[in-house]
Design a protein around this motif. Structure first.
Motif, PDB file in Angstrom:
ATOM      1  N   GLU A   9      -3.005  47.850  71.779  1.00 57.05           N
ATOM      2  CA  GLU A   9      -4.109  47.223  71.063  1.00 57.05           C
ATOM      3  C   GLU A   9      -5.281  47.075  72.029  1.00 57.05           C
ATOM      4  O   GLU A   9      -5.096  46.745  73.193  1.00 57.05           O
ATOM      5  CB  GLU A   9      -3.698  45.856  70.534  1.00 57.05           C
ATOM      6  N   LYS A  11      -8.962  45.155  72.345  1.00 57.71           N
ATOM      7  CA  LYS A  11      -9.918  44.164  71.848  1.00 57.71           C
ATOM      8  C   LYS A  11     -11.188  44.325  72.680  1.00 57.71           C
ATOM      9  O   LYS A  11     -11.343  43.659  73.695  1.00 57.71           O
ATOM     10  CB  LYS A  11      -9.348  42.754  72.001  1.00 57.71           C
ATOM     11  N   HIS A  18     -10.228  44.853  65.968  1.00 63.07           N
ATOM     12  CA  HIS A  18      -9.520  45.447  67.098  1.00 63.07           C
ATOM     13  C   HIS A  18      -8.944  46.805  66.726  1.00 63.07           C
ATOM     14  O   HIS A  18      -8.671  47.091  65.565  1.00 63.07           O
ATOM     15  CB  HIS A  18      -8.399  44.514  67.556  1.00 63.07           C
ATOM     16  N   GLU A  20      -5.722  49.176  66.894  1.00 59.29           N
ATOM     17  CA  GLU A  20      -4.295  48.845  66.905  1.00 59.29           C
ATOM     18  C   GLU A  20      -3.437  50.104  66.875  1.00 59.29           C
ATOM     19  O   GLU A  20      -3.927  51.189  66.618  1.00 59.29           O
ATOM     20  CB  GLU A  20      -3.960  47.981  65.679  1.00 59.29           C
ATOM     21  N   THR A  21      -2.150  49.912  67.085  1.00 58.34           N
ATOM     22  CA  THR A  21      -1.125  50.971  67.072  1.00 58.34           C
ATOM     23  C   THR A  21      -1.592  52.203  67.838  1.00 58.34           C
ATOM     24  O   THR A  21      -1.430  53.330  67.389  1.00 58.34           O
ATOM     25  CB  THR A  21      -0.700  51.343  65.629  1.00 58.34           C
ATOM     26  N   SER A  42      -7.249  50.911  62.788  1.00 58.12           N
ATOM     27  CA  SER A  42      -7.961  49.643  62.787  1.00 58.12           C
ATOM     28  C   SER A  42      -8.219  49.280  61.334  1.00 58.12           C
ATOM     29  O   SER A  42      -8.938  50.000  60.630  1.00 58.12           O
ATOM     30  CB  SER A  42      -9.275  49.748  63.562  1.00 58.12           C
TER      31      SER A  42
END
Length: 168
Positions: A9, A11, A18, A20-21, A42
């Protein structure tokens, strides 16, 4: 150094949704960091071929640059903009829109890491193909909506050449 990233992730700013994955790799060489993320997401939007780098400028400030491609439902794109710092009037407008269809986009992000909430620059080059949009407050419905939409944090939405079918 070389790091493998799986399910990561990022940020990059508290104001923006954010990433993600994320799966990919990170390569560090002294003060330079290179990031390659072939896949991620996202807010239900798929990320593809994302590349990033962190470099120090002549003032000693670290800057993160990210570029890549996005694909997903246009509704997810509008929901993304609802959570992004695009201005309250634009958010209020988008909140009432109803959309159907998919989009693809190129994205580039520049983040000064010392002050990401103040100077983050984002550009989205969005392509719509055969979307539908309903704007209830104007009783307006557009079908077969296709064409480019460009958003840049410094300018907002830019004029573009959208085509569609109005009034059935």
């Amino acid at each position: 150094s070389f790091y493998l990233l799986r399910g990561g992730e990022l940020k990059f700013s508290e104001e923006w949704p954010h990433l993600e994955t994320l799966s990919g790799y990170v390569l560090t060489n002294d003060n330079n960091i290179d990031i390659e993320v072939p896949i991620g997401s996202s807010l239900d939007i798929g990320l593809d071929g994302v590349q990033g780098e962190i470099r120090r400028n002549e003032l000693g400030e670290n800057r993160l640059t990210i570029s890549g491609s996005l694909t997903g439902p246009t509704l997810s794109g509008l929901e993304y903009l609802q959570q992004a710092p695009v201005g309250d009037s634009l958010k209020t407008t988008f909140a009432r829109w109803q959309v159907a269809g998919d989009f693809s986009a190129g994205v580039s992000v520049r983040v000064p890491l010392e002050s990401p909430d103040k100077n983050t620059a984002v550009r989205l080059d969005i392509a719509l193909d055969d979307n539908s949009i309903s704007i209830p407050e104007y009783e307006l419905e557009v079908n077969q909506l296709s064409g480019p939409v460009v958003f840049e944090t410094s300018m907002g939405l830019e004029l573009s050449q959208l085509t569609g079918q109005l009034f059935g």
